[in-house]
Write a protein that holds these residues in place. Structure first.
Motif, PDB file in Angstrom:
ATOM      1  N   UNK A  52      -0.536  -4.007  -5.770  1.00 35.14           N
ATOM      2  CA  UNK A  52      -0.243  -2.693  -5.204  1.00 35.14           C
ATOM      3  C   UNK A  52      -1.525  -1.880  -5.120  1.00 35.14           C
ATOM      4  N   UNK A  53      -1.689  -1.167  -4.011  1.00 35.12           N
ATOM      5  CA  UNK A  53      -2.806  -0.247  -3.835  1.00 35.12           C
ATOM      6  C   UNK A  53      -2.246   1.152  -3.643  1.00 35.12           C
ATOM      7  N   UNK A 105       0.861  -1.184   0.000  1.00 31.69           N
ATOM      8  CA  UNK A 105       0.000   0.000   0.000  1.00 31.69           C
ATOM      9  C   UNK A 105       0.890   1.224   0.000  1.00 31.69           C
ATOM     10  N   UNK A 106       0.640   2.150  -0.927  1.00 28.79           N
ATOM     11  CA  UNK A 106       1.357   3.418  -0.938  1.00 28.79           C
ATOM     12  C   UNK A 106       0.350   4.555  -0.842  1.00 28.79           C
ATOM     13  N   UNK A 122      -1.098   8.543 -11.697  1.00 30.39           N
ATOM     14  CA  UNK A 122      -0.029   8.117 -12.607  1.00 30.39           C
ATOM     15  C   UNK A 122       0.476   6.728 -12.243  1.00 30.39           C
ATOM     16  N   UNK A 123       0.513   6.415 -10.957  1.00 28.63           N
ATOM     17  CA  UNK A 123       0.916   5.070 -10.529  1.00 28.63           C
ATOM     18  C   UNK A 123      -0.096   4.041 -11.017  1.00 28.63           C
ATOM     19  N   UNK A 124      -1.369   4.368 -10.905  1.00 25.95           N
ATOM     20  CA  UNK A 124      -2.414   3.419 -11.311  1.00 25.95           C
ATOM     21  C   UNK A 124      -2.447   3.204 -12.818  1.00 25.95           C
ATOM     22  N   UNK A 125      -1.898   4.147 -13.585  1.00 30.08           N
ATOM     23  CA  UNK A 125      -1.827   3.979 -15.045  1.00 30.08           C
ATOM     24  C   UNK A 125      -0.615   3.164 -15.480  1.00 30.08           C
TER      25      UNK A 125
END
Length: 306
Positions: free
Chosen positions: A127-128, A104-105, A115-118
């Motif tokens: 990863x969440x 988790x971040x 941007x991380x989720x893309x």
């Protein structure tokens, strides 16, 4: 007269550079994996800094983390890290992509988390990414709401402000290894932290960007209360490592004075936001008039008196 197809050329160039980035990334990973095997084979090292290796971490923390995870058999294979910005530089990213840990971040910037989720990393790994401004009253809920409770492998704290107060409050997870950023400008002798302010932002607190966080000794005292032992810092002088006492194994606990490392990076700024490159004691003098809380006495003292 024929003109070149600029759009087609641009696409080919982008494709080629993307492929090159992948190849470079894979080469870095292979080199890092070889180095990690050598570090693991060396056994107990004199200093944590001797294990340093940088792949995704800001400094050499990737190597230190790999060393401790293997030496102490850190479990479970899960982490929580906050203050990660866009996660291109982070303490846990190598664990995610190399060791396939679950994590988790959190970061206050919504754009960074989007941007991380893309990124393809997000579907390749468990990863969440959550956007939230962290304070000591919401941190346990933020962690628990994402399904992280009880035993945890690693907790990494880097919020450039209320780090002491937030770690003090965390009780929803019990990490085996805790990494917390400290402010070496505050020195090694006194256990001090900025006063708690839920809306703290370092640039607003003082334009120099030097007034934030807490001293290493403050973290060491807090760690002792929470059942952790201080085992060292990175060579950059910004991250401190704490291991749950029942997982210390062959490592020797250190005092703040023994393990303190003064930072040498020069990130100070003037009132217009320009870098001033202050170093050494000049950094402390720039914020000497500002107050910090002595966590042993509860008194507020000036940084100049430290």
């Amino acid at each position: 007269m024929k003109f070149p197809n600029l759009l087609s050329s641009s696409k080919r160039w982008k494709s080629a550079t993307a492929a090159l980035r992948v190849e470079i990334g894979e080469a870095r990973m292979l080199a890092a994996q070889a180095a990690i095997r050598q570090i693991a084979a060396a056994g107990v090292l004199p200093r944590l800094a001797d294990a340093e290796l940088r792949v995704f971490s800001q400094f050499g923390d990737d190597g230190i983390i790999q060393y401790l995870v293997r030496l102490l058999d850190i479990r479970p294979t899960s982490f929580v890290e906050f203050g990660v910005e866009n996660y291109t530089e982070a303490n846990t990213r190598f664990l995610l992509v190399n060791d396939n840990w679950r994590g988790l971040i959190l970061d206050a910037n919504q754009g960074y988390m989007e941007s991380v989720r893309r990124d393809s990393m997000y579907w390749r790994h468990d990863l969440t990414a959550v956007a939230a401004f962290i304070d000591r009253d919401n941190i346990n809920g933020l962690i628990a709401d994402q399904g992280f409770r009880g035993e945890l492998g690693i907790l990494s704290v880097d919020i450039d402000g209320n780090d002491y107060w937030v770690w003090e409050r965390i009780d929803v997870v019990q990490p085996s290894l805790v990494i917390v950023e400290y402010n070496s400008v505050f020195g090694s002798r006194r256990a001090v932290t900025i006063p708690y302010d839920p809306a703290f932002y370092r640039t607003s607190a003082h334009f120099s960007n030097l007034y934030w966080g807490c001293s290493l000794k403050a973290l060491c005292l807090l760690a002792e209360r929470k059942g952790y032992a201080f085992v060292g810092c990175n060579s950059a002088g910004n991250n401190a490592y704490f291991v749950c006492r029942d997982r210390l194994g062959p490592l020797r606990p250190l005092s703040a004075e023994e393990g303190y490392v003064e930072s040498r990076f020069r990130e100070s700024r003037d009132a217009d936001g320009n870098l001033t490159f202050l170093s050494g004691d000049a950094r402390r003098q720039a914020i000497a008039h500002l107050g910090v809380v002595d966590v042993e006495s509860g008194e507020t003292v000036t940084i100049g008196s430290l």
